[in-house]
Enzyme design. Structure first.
Site, PDB file in Angstrom:
ATOM      1  N   TYR A 107      -2.857   2.741  -0.539  1.00 10.71           N
ATOM      2  CA  TYR A 107      -2.897   2.428  -2.597  1.00 10.71           C
ATOM      3  C   TYR A 107      -3.410   3.410  -2.361  1.00 10.71           C
ATOM      4  O   TYR A 107      -3.289   3.757  -3.821  1.00 10.71           O
ATOM      5  CB  TYR A 107      -3.553   0.859  -2.323  1.00 10.71           C
ATOM      6  CG  TYR A 107      -2.787  -0.434  -2.345  1.00 10.71           C
ATOM      7  CD1 TYR A 107      -1.834  -0.156  -2.543  1.00 10.71           C
ATOM      8  CD2 TYR A 107      -3.151  -1.033  -0.937  1.00 10.71           C
ATOM      9  CE1 TYR A 107      -0.254  -1.769  -3.079  1.00 10.71           C
ATOM     10  CE2 TYR A 107      -2.628  -2.000  -1.502  1.00 10.71           C
ATOM     11  CZ  TYR A 107      -1.230  -2.689  -1.917  1.00 10.71           C
ATOM     12  OH  TYR A 107      -0.411  -3.722  -1.419  1.00 10.71           O
ATOM     13  N   SER A 130     -12.944  15.413   5.285  1.00 10.50           N
ATOM     14  CA  SER A 130     -12.350  16.096   4.931  1.00 10.50           C
ATOM     15  C   SER A 130     -12.200  14.610   3.491  1.00 10.50           C
ATOM     16  O   SER A 130     -12.503  14.838   2.005  1.00 10.50           O
ATOM     17  CB  SER A 130     -10.950  17.032   4.904  1.00 10.50           C
ATOM     18  OG  SER A 130     -10.763  16.910   3.880  1.00 10.50           O
ATOM     19  N   SER A 131     -12.065  13.702   3.306  1.00 11.89           N
ATOM     20  CA  SER A 131     -11.089  12.896   1.695  1.00 11.89           C
ATOM     21  C   SER A 131     -12.165  12.394   2.027  1.00 11.89           C
ATOM     22  O   SER A 131     -13.028  11.952   0.556  1.00 11.89           O
ATOM     23  CB  SER A 131     -10.174  11.866   3.379  1.00 11.89           C
ATOM     24  OG  SER A 131      -8.722  12.379   3.464  1.00 11.89           O
ATOM     25  N   GLU A 143      -5.076   2.442   2.634  1.00 15.14           N
ATOM     26  CA  GLU A 143      -4.181   3.483   3.249  1.00 15.14           C
ATOM     27  C   GLU A 143      -3.236   3.937   1.987  1.00 15.14           C
ATOM     28  O   GLU A 143      -2.315   4.706   1.193  1.00 15.14           O
ATOM     29  CB  GLU A 143      -3.767   3.912   4.582  1.00 15.14           C
ATOM     30  CG  GLU A 143      -3.486   5.693   4.271  1.00 15.14           C
ATOM     31  CD  GLU A 143      -4.032   7.141   3.871  1.00 15.14           C
ATOM     32  OE1 GLU A 143      -4.972   6.763   3.836  1.00 15.14           O
ATOM     33  OE2 GLU A 143      -3.337   8.184   3.401  1.00 15.14           O
ATOM     34  N   ASP A 149     -16.737  21.624 -13.945  1.00 15.42           N
ATOM     35  CA  ASP A 149     -16.307  21.479 -12.767  1.00 15.42           C
ATOM     36  C   ASP A 149     -16.759  20.523 -12.191  1.00 15.42           C
ATOM     37  O   ASP A 149     -17.017  19.485 -12.456  1.00 15.42           O
ATOM     38  CB  ASP A 149     -17.336  22.166 -11.415  1.00 15.42           C
ATOM     39  CG  ASP A 149     -16.098  23.108 -10.115  1.00 15.42           C
ATOM     40  OD1 ASP A 149     -16.044  22.476  -9.743  1.00 15.42           O
ATOM     41  OD2 ASP A 149     -16.073  24.643 -10.337  1.00 15.42           O
ATOM     42  N   HIS A 208       6.512  13.089  11.558  1.00 12.40           N
ATOM     43  CA  HIS A 208       6.934  13.185  10.550  1.00 12.40           C
ATOM     44  C   HIS A 208       5.460  12.203   9.490  1.00 12.40           C
ATOM     45  O   HIS A 208       5.180  12.350   8.506  1.00 12.40           O
ATOM     46  CB  HIS A 208       8.241  12.497  10.171  1.00 12.40           C
ATOM     47  CG  HIS A 208       8.937  12.280   8.917  1.00 12.40           C
ATOM     48  ND1 HIS A 208       8.901  13.014   7.792  1.00 12.40           N
ATOM     49  CD2 HIS A 208       9.244  10.676   8.645  1.00 12.40           C
ATOM     50  CE1 HIS A 208       9.849  12.379   6.423  1.00 12.40           C
ATOM     51  NE2 HIS A 208       9.029  10.710   7.570  1.00 12.40           N
ATOM     52  N   HIS A 236      -4.266  -0.555   5.340  1.00 13.44           N
ATOM     53  CA  HIS A 236      -3.463  -0.558   4.102  1.00 13.44           C
ATOM     54  C   HIS A 236      -3.501  -0.197   2.833  1.00 13.44           C
ATOM     55  O   HIS A 236      -3.395   0.082   1.979  1.00 13.44           O
ATOM     56  CB  HIS A 236      -3.027  -2.464   4.321  1.00 13.44           C
ATOM     57  CG  HIS A 236      -2.430  -2.616   2.781  1.00 13.44           C
ATOM     58  ND1 HIS A 236      -0.849  -3.253   3.444  1.00 13.44           N
ATOM     59  CD2 HIS A 236      -2.253  -3.060   2.047  1.00 13.44           C
ATOM     60  CE1 HIS A 236       0.183  -2.796   2.130  1.00 13.44           C
ATOM     61  NE2 HIS A 236      -1.424  -3.615   1.649  1.00 13.44           N
ATOM     62  N   LYS A 247       1.632  -3.807 -13.766  1.00  8.72           N
ATOM     63  CA  LYS A 247       1.847  -2.477 -14.433  1.00  8.72           C
ATOM     64  C   LYS A 247       3.279  -2.078 -14.889  1.00  8.72           C
ATOM     65  O   LYS A 247       3.135  -0.743 -15.661  1.00  8.72           O
ATOM     66  CB  LYS A 247       1.262  -1.767 -12.716  1.00  8.72           C
ATOM     67  CG  LYS A 247       0.007  -1.791 -12.694  1.00  8.72           C
ATOM     68  CD  LYS A 247      -0.676  -1.051 -12.189  1.00  8.72           C
ATOM     69  CE  LYS A 247      -2.334  -0.353 -11.831  1.00  8.72           C
ATOM     70  NZ  LYS A 247      -2.608   1.401 -11.581  1.00  8.72           N
ATOM     71  N   ARG A 273      13.451   0.559  14.511  1.00  4.94           N
ATOM     72  CA  ARG A 273      12.977   1.841  14.325  1.00  4.94           C
ATOM     73  C   ARG A 273      12.424   2.068  15.743  1.00  4.94           C
ATOM     74  O   ARG A 273      12.687   2.185  16.265  1.00  4.94           O
ATOM     75  CB  ARG A 273      11.252   1.814  13.665  1.00  4.94           C
ATOM     76  CG  ARG A 273      11.546   1.332  11.922  1.00  4.94           C
ATOM     77  CD  ARG A 273       9.998   0.748  11.876  1.00  4.94           C
ATOM     78  NE  ARG A 273       8.926   1.383  10.817  1.00  4.94           N
ATOM     79  CZ  ARG A 273       8.425   1.670  10.984  1.00  4.94           C
ATOM     80  NH1 ARG A 273       7.438   0.873  10.778  1.00  4.94           N
ATOM     81  NH2 ARG A 273       7.366   2.967  10.188  1.00  4.94           N
ATOM     82  N   HIS A 304      -0.565  -8.209   7.249  1.00  8.12           N
ATOM     83  CA  HIS A 304       0.727  -8.458   6.936  1.00  8.12           C
ATOM     84  C   HIS A 304       1.796  -7.379   7.567  1.00  8.12           C
ATOM     85  O   HIS A 304       2.860  -7.493   8.296  1.00  8.12           O
ATOM     86  CB  HIS A 304       0.976  -8.708   5.751  1.00  8.12           C
ATOM     87  CG  HIS A 304       0.901  -7.142   4.918  1.00  8.12           C
ATOM     88  ND1 HIS A 304       0.595  -6.854   3.634  1.00  8.12           N
ATOM     89  CD2 HIS A 304       0.974  -6.084   5.113  1.00  8.12           C
ATOM     90  CE1 HIS A 304       0.662  -6.084   2.696  1.00  8.12           C
ATOM     91  NE2 HIS A 304       0.729  -4.767   4.063  1.00  8.12           N
ATOM     92  N   HIS A 305       1.141  -6.148   8.503  1.00 10.00           N
ATOM     93  CA  HIS A 305       1.249  -5.212   8.923  1.00 10.00           C
ATOM     94  C   HIS A 305       1.806  -6.227  11.160  1.00 10.00           C
ATOM     95  O   HIS A 305       1.725  -4.985  11.427  1.00 10.00           O
ATOM     96  CB  HIS A 305       0.266  -4.699   9.865  1.00 10.00           C
ATOM     97  CG  HIS A 305       0.713  -3.599   8.060  1.00 10.00           C
ATOM     98  ND1 HIS A 305       1.673  -2.236   7.890  1.00 10.00           N
ATOM     99  CD2 HIS A 305      -0.556  -3.289   6.689  1.00 10.00           C
ATOM    100  CE1 HIS A 305       1.509  -2.088   6.335  1.00 10.00           C
ATOM    101  NE2 HIS A 305      -0.267  -2.678   5.860  1.00 10.00           N
ATOM    102  N   TRP A 347       2.343   7.512  14.550  1.00 11.45           N
ATOM    103  CA  TRP A 347       1.681   7.911  13.795  1.00 11.45           C
ATOM    104  C   TRP A 347       0.709   6.516  13.588  1.00 11.45           C
ATOM    105  O   TRP A 347      -1.076   7.303  12.890  1.00 11.45           O
ATOM    106  CB  TRP A 347       1.789   7.928  12.096  1.00 11.45           C
ATOM    107  CG  TRP A 347       1.739   6.821  11.162  1.00 11.45           C
ATOM    108  CD1 TRP A 347       3.399   5.856  11.204  1.00 11.45           C
ATOM    109  CD2 TRP A 347       0.987   6.694   9.929  1.00 11.45           C
ATOM    110  NE1 TRP A 347       2.670   4.841   9.906  1.00 11.45           N
ATOM    111  CE2 TRP A 347       1.014   4.887   9.725  1.00 11.45           C
ATOM    112  CE3 TRP A 347      -0.482   6.788   9.984  1.00 11.45           C
ATOM    113  CZ2 TRP A 347       1.171   4.053   9.009  1.00 11.45           C
ATOM    114  CZ3 TRP A 347      -0.892   5.871   9.229  1.00 11.45           C
ATOM    115  CH2 TRP A 347      -0.448   4.748   8.667  1.00 11.45           C
ATOM    116  N   THR A 399       0.610  -5.871  -9.451  1.00 10.19           N
ATOM    117  CA  THR A 399       1.165  -4.367  -9.412  1.00 10.19           C
ATOM    118  C   THR A 399       2.706  -4.984 -10.673  1.00 10.19           C
ATOM    119  O   THR A 399       3.400  -3.862 -10.995  1.00 10.19           O
ATOM    120  CB  THR A 399       2.681  -5.048  -8.114  1.00 10.19           C
ATOM    121  OG1 THR A 399       1.859  -4.548  -6.859  1.00 10.19           O
ATOM    122  CG2 THR A 399       3.494  -3.521  -7.754  1.00 10.19           C
ATOM    123  N   SER A 401       1.477   6.797 -15.788  1.00  8.59           N
ATOM    124  CA  SER A 401       0.724   6.374 -17.252  1.00  8.59           C
ATOM    125  C   SER A 401      -0.177   7.106 -17.645  1.00  8.59           C
ATOM    126  O   SER A 401      -0.451   7.258 -18.998  1.00  8.59           O
ATOM    127  CB  SER A 401      -0.754   5.433 -16.345  1.00  8.59           C
ATOM    128  OG  SER A 401      -0.117   4.542 -15.527  1.00  8.59           O
TER     129      SER A 401
END
Lengths: 436, 650
Positions: B280, B192-193, B278, B122, B93, B276, B354, B473, B325-326, B158, B351, B291
């Site tokens: 963002y 790919s990314s 990731e 293009d 998931h 982390h 924004k 979890r 912080h993880h 994951w 943040t 925006s």
């Protein structure tokens, strides 16, 4: 009749559930479980809760302010109709630096309010405070897939083959109340995490790393804990309990634990008198808890410390024989009787524990029978059942464990050759429960 | 348009290119329609659609996995599925939603919208763009193959924490390759990314229309740029970590292998140095979409544009300094914990900026409450909630109780569904008229919004409480005496409401595609360049290279029509003088090269190293042919408004 019952019941059950579900929102019942982080019973959890409250109030106030401005803007400036939507566009303003800088400064101030108590708490919760260190009691908790071993490094016990080693228990950690306890955290396989929410937040047990935490139970009591880091198939079934005892009780408990296993002697010609109870069949994932136990867990734990009144010495002797015959001692130890195995939990005093299978089942004959006969359906993937086991020195093959289905007589699908008959299982239950 | 110019035939190749003598191998498959065109396309819009459709497919797969998880947890001690299946479900998931749904859906918008916003025809490297998509599909196939093979799906989460990924703990039986498939799948997706991101960076920096200075870029394009930088800077960390796991598993090294002295904590650092940023990578594109939508439907420019852009950059930058912080519960010690606590709190400032600026955009506007606007406002509310619970576990002592509990689950679903998914759903609504020329019915759009909004909150708000009540979890079941029953039941009901909302949303989209109300150009009275072209956009995007005079370029055009018309006529002449509109040719080699990666990875997962080398040979063949076939391309000449005319190819 049964058909009308069954059609009615789900409906009624649904409304019942809905009602039950809504009550706690107003009564705070959602936060009062045995692992509640709000019902703190010691200084570490309390400090952590205080920090949480600071963050909660600061963010709630900001949310209320920003949220009402956002709601006001959304309603006030909304186009009411098509004409409104196609009216002349509003002034094309690009922003206001003063407002923006002001808001940045305000956010920083709010964060300072949070960070001061946070930093204080980081230092306080990390290590037993200096003034309390002399009084601190030390314990080592070791994570296994999927159970906890507890060692008392200051309580040395004579070993069967000579020498001394620390006292070892499994899955139930007994600590002195009112004293800080330093818990060294170790693991033999993967990462686990030691978490007793009412006493302290979690710290991980990392391979090749010596972590620790400290906690203190202010009063004697019985606490629920659970592994909090995903550690494989039965992570959900890796739980434990902490029992805090008053000074004298704790010392008495220690004395008892340190002596070799209790032996019930049977006369040579004694016959088994107990009639086997029919425990029925067990459903996979069947719960192993009861309201009777939860009503007074501490009292029930205390009651378990003294021997059962209706012991059957002959049955216990048969159980002890079965324990040896089935090579249980390869992994488990009953100190003074058999075994030096340390791959599974030490069983020297297993009868005095309130839970088995790492806090999953209450320790009563029915549950122990179930655990012995179908371990895989209690704790999927566990190594008592499977034919392989992982230890610090790599993979070890073990004799393996198999069971025969009561009805069909089919062997369970493992490669194991240890087969325990229902009679043996009954005897083992009696034997293990005599180990107080 | 000047007729003499359009009649002037142009040979699309440089003179030294021996077009006629080339082997059939180099024939460019410039089909306009059909399967071959989709396989060989280099058109950024088609690639965008491919990304979008694949991502939405995997979004539904991931959603189905989520519903399975919620079904299992509906009641205590449920045996709807086994522990093993549950572990596979939560692993897949998360992996699916992050790598196969949200990231590619963002990539779909990057591909489709960003070149239109900067007035380009293009992206900078069209074939590379196709390659990135086919690699993405290859990675997705590798990750999901477990549904169909005996090995099953990966089951170590994951985050793949060592040592659960080592051979000793993740091989249920000999030949279990589920972990290998996870490793190779993520690895291919990473390639790919990175390729896609480099392409976007080069495109944004080099291919902006004349006059489109950086500080006039639409905010969505800015966020594309930041996201692309985050990807190329963060993916190397996970690439290294995955190579190390792969070596541990296949070649006996001991990077994380405990028995060989490896350090599992090292994996966590490498993983979160990627993981982390990731986060963002998932949220910045969403912020970009919001925006765009808020100013359009408020009919005002974005409030504080420079500071919104700058705070995006600051978020991206700080995102690299907060990974631990993880890991507050891994025993880092006091100073490291304090440092990461403060750094994490600091992210709340940009943040918050924004959010303030979005509210400032609404202020004094004319808000038309259309469906995209509803989703956008829903985003602001939900993202705020997710942000506040984020501050709660930025405080490490509070996090000691929250880490790995359902409180964290609630938090990041507020950020990822209430944030990313809401914004992406808003974006689909917003750009649907541009992409397909039809508009979604307001009634059904708003209905799906309210059902999704309600279902989402019913599911995830109560999970905060069950987390604080001590529920960890990643547990396949729980006991009924813990006080967690009612919340889990509510969350499951909510999840199904959410599922119904998503289903309504998709059915309405499909219906609109075939039968929806047709709209003219620029139905929203929008502000950026993509709306200046007909819908659906022509193959060559812009008849005339646009010239940008202000930040909201199209808004300026609409209010200075005379000036712009004269300018366009002149620009059209200039374009023709340069030989017409240059378009890239389709190519077979991106898809062939990507298929080599797929074949090689699958053989490697199966520990068949000969086959793996075969895959690498295909990769090299594809890359070689790719480079020798040359860039290709042809020119278009605009004959009259809305139609074009290809000529002289190869």
């Amino acid at each position: 009749m049964s058909s009308s019952d069954s059609s009615d019941q789900p409906k009624r059950r649904f409304w019942h559930l809905l009602l039950v579900a809504l009550i706690p929102i107003f009564s705070g019942g959602w936060l009062s479980g045995p692992q509640s982080t709000f019902d703190t019973k010691g200084p570490v959890a309390e400090t952590q809760l205080d920090v949480f409250y600071v963050t909660l109030w600061v963010t709630v106030v900001i949310f209320a302010i920003v949220g009402s401005v956002l709601a006001y803007a959304s309603i006030k400036f909304k186009a009411r109709n098509a004409a409104d939507e196609h009216a002349e566009p509003p002034p094309q303003g690009h922003g206001n630096p003063l407002i923006e800088i002001g808001l940045i400064v305000a956010s920083i101030l709010a964060l300072v309010i949070i960070s001061v108590p946070t930093l204080k708490a980081i230092w306080y919760t990390y290590e037993v405070p200096e003034e309390l260190q002399d009084d601190a009691y030390e314990i080592t908790a070791i994570g296994y897939q999927w159970w906890f071993k507890f060692e008392y490094p200051t309580e040395m016990v004579t070993q069967p083959f000579g020498g001394e080693a620390p006292l070892v228990t499994g899955n139930e950690l007994v600590i002195p109340a009112g004293r800080p306890v330093k818990v060294n955290l170790r693991t033999v396989d993967v990462i686990h995490s030691f978490w007793v929410p009412k006493l302290a937040g979690k710290v991980d047990m990392m391979p090749n790393r010596g972590n620790h935490l400290w906690l203190q139970a202010d009063e004697p009591g019985y606490f629920w804990g659970q592994c909090a880091e995903y550690c494989g198939e039965s992570h959900a079934r890796m739980r434990f309990r902490v029992i805090a005892l008053a000074e004298d009780d704790f010392n008495a408990w220690l004395e008892n634990q340190k002596s070799p296993a209790r032996t019930v002697t049977a006369a040579a010609d004694a016959q088994i008198t107990t009639e086997f109870a029919d425990y029925g069949t067990f459903v996979r994932n069947q719960p192993g808890w009861s309201h009777e136990f939860d009503a007074d867990p501490f009292g029930n734990w205390t009651a378990l410390q003294s021997p059962n009144v209706d012991e059957d010495p002959a049955l216990i002797a048969a159980g002890r024989a079965a324990f040896t015959a089935n090579r249980c001692a390869g992994c488990h130890t009953v100190r003074g009787h058999d075994g030096v195995g340390n791959i599974g939990p030490d069983l020297t005093r297993v009868g005095s524990r309130s839970t088995i299978a790492a806090g999953v089942l209450e320790n009563n004959p029915k549950n122990l029978y179930r655990w012995i006969t179908e371990p895989d359906r209690v704790k999927p993937g566990n190594f008592m059942y499977h034919t392989r086991i992982v230890s610090p020195i790599g993979m070890i093959s073990m004799p393996g464990y198999t069971t025969r289905d009561k009805n069909t007589g089919e062997r369970s699908p493992t490669d194991g050759d240890i087969e325990i008959t229902p009679e043996e299982a009954h005897a083992l239950v009696a034997y293990l429960h005599s180990l107080k | 348009m000047d007729q003499s110019l359009t009649k002037n035939e142009f040979i699309g190749h440089e003179e030294h290119a021996p077009a006629a003598k080339r082997s059939w191998l180099f024939t460019r498959p410039d089909h306009k329609t059909g399967l071959i065109n989709w396989l060989t396309t280099v058109d950024h819009k088609r690639i965008g659609l491919l990304y979008g459709i694949s991502a939405l497919f995997f979004f539904l797969v991931g959603g189905a996995e989520a519903l399975m998880i919620r079904l299992q947890l509906a009641v205590p001690n449920n045996d709807f599925m086994s522990a093993q299946t549950y572990n596979e479900m939560f692993t897949m998931h998360a992996t699916t939603m992050i790598f196969l749904a949200v990231m590619p859906l963002s990539a779909a918008f990057f591909n489709y919208i960003m070149p239109l916003q900067i007035g380009a025809r293009d992206v900078a490297f069209p074939r590379l763009n196709g390659f990135a998509y086919w690699l993405f599909l290859a990675g997705a196939i590798i990750l999901n193959l477990g549904f169909f093979v005996k090995s099953g799906l990966p089951d170590m989460g994951w985050f793949g924490y060592a040592p659960l990924t080592s051979n000793a703990f993740s091989s249920e039986f000999a030949g279990d390759m589920s972990t290998d498939m996870w490793v190779m799948g993520i690895q291919v997706l990473g390639v790919s990314s990175i390729i896609g991101s480099l392409n976007f960076i080069v495109t944004i920096i080099n291919m902006r229309a004349p006059g489109l200075t950086m500080m006039r870029l639409p905010v969505f394009t800015w966020m594309t740029l930041f996201t692309a930088f985050l990807i190329i800077l963060s993916f190397p960390a996970i690439t290294i970590a995955l190579v190390e796991v792969m070596m541990d598993r296949n070649f006996g090294t001991s990077f994380f292998e405990v028995s060989g002295g490896g350090l599992p904590i090292l994996w966590q650092h490498l993983f979160w140095v990627f993981g982390h940023p990731e986060v963002y990578i998932l949220i910045l594109p969403a912020m970009g979409i919001i925006s765009e939508i808020l100013p359009t439907f408020s009919r005002k420019p974005l409030f504080g544009y420079p500071i919104v852009v700058f705070s995006g950059a600051v978020i991206g930058l700080l995102g690299f300094g907060v990974w631990s912080h993880h890991m507050f519960t891994t025993g880092m010690g006091t100073v490291a914990t304090a440092a990461f606590t403060l750094a994490t709190m600091a992210i709340a400032v940009p943040t918050g900026v924004k959010i303030f600026n979005w509210i400032g955009t609404l202020w004094n506007g004319h808000l038309s409450m259309r469906t995209p606007m509803m989703f956008a406002l829903g985003f602001v509310w939900m993202f705020m909630m997710g942000g506040f619970s984020g501050i709660m576990h930025a405080a490490a002592p509070a996090d000691a109780q929250q880490q790995d509990s359902y409180f964290v689950v609630a938090h990041f679903h507020y950020v990822l569904i209430g944030g990313s998914i809401f914004a992406l759903l808003a974006g689909i609504h917003y750009w649907f008229p541009l992409i397909f020329g039809r508009v979604v019915s307001e009634f059904w759009g708003k209905l799906s919004f309210w059902v999704i909004f309600a279902g989402f909150n019913i599911t995830f708000f109560p999970l905060h409480f069950v987390g604080l009540n001590g529920m960890p979890r990643r547990t396949f079941t729980y006991d009924g005496n813990m006080g967690w029953n009612s919340i889990n039941m509510i969350a499951t009901i909510g999840a199904f409401i959410l599922g119904i909302g998503i289903a309504v949303y998709f059915v309405v989209m499909v219906y609109t595609y075939f039968k929806g109300e047709k709209v003219k150009r620029d139905p929203w009275d929008a502000r950026t360049l993509e709306w200046s072209i007909p819908n659906p956009p022509p193959h060559h995007n812009f008849d005339v290279t646009p010239k940008v005079h202000a930040r909201d370029a199209f808004w300026y055009e609409k209010h200075h029509q005379k000036e712009i018309e004269a300018e366009k006529a002149k620009q059209a002449g200039d374009d023709e003088a340069h030989g017409g509109i240059h378009m890239p040719s389709n190519s077979w080699f991106p898809v062939i090269t990507a298929s080599g990666m797929l074949i090689g990875s699958l053989f490697f997962c199966n520990h068949n190293f000969i086959g793996a080398i075969g895959g690498i040979v295909i990769v090299f063949f594809g890359a070689w042919m790719w480079s020798v076939e040359g860039p290709g391309g042809y020119h278009l000449h605009i004959t009259k408004e809305g139609s074009d005319d290809a000529d002289a190819q190869h």
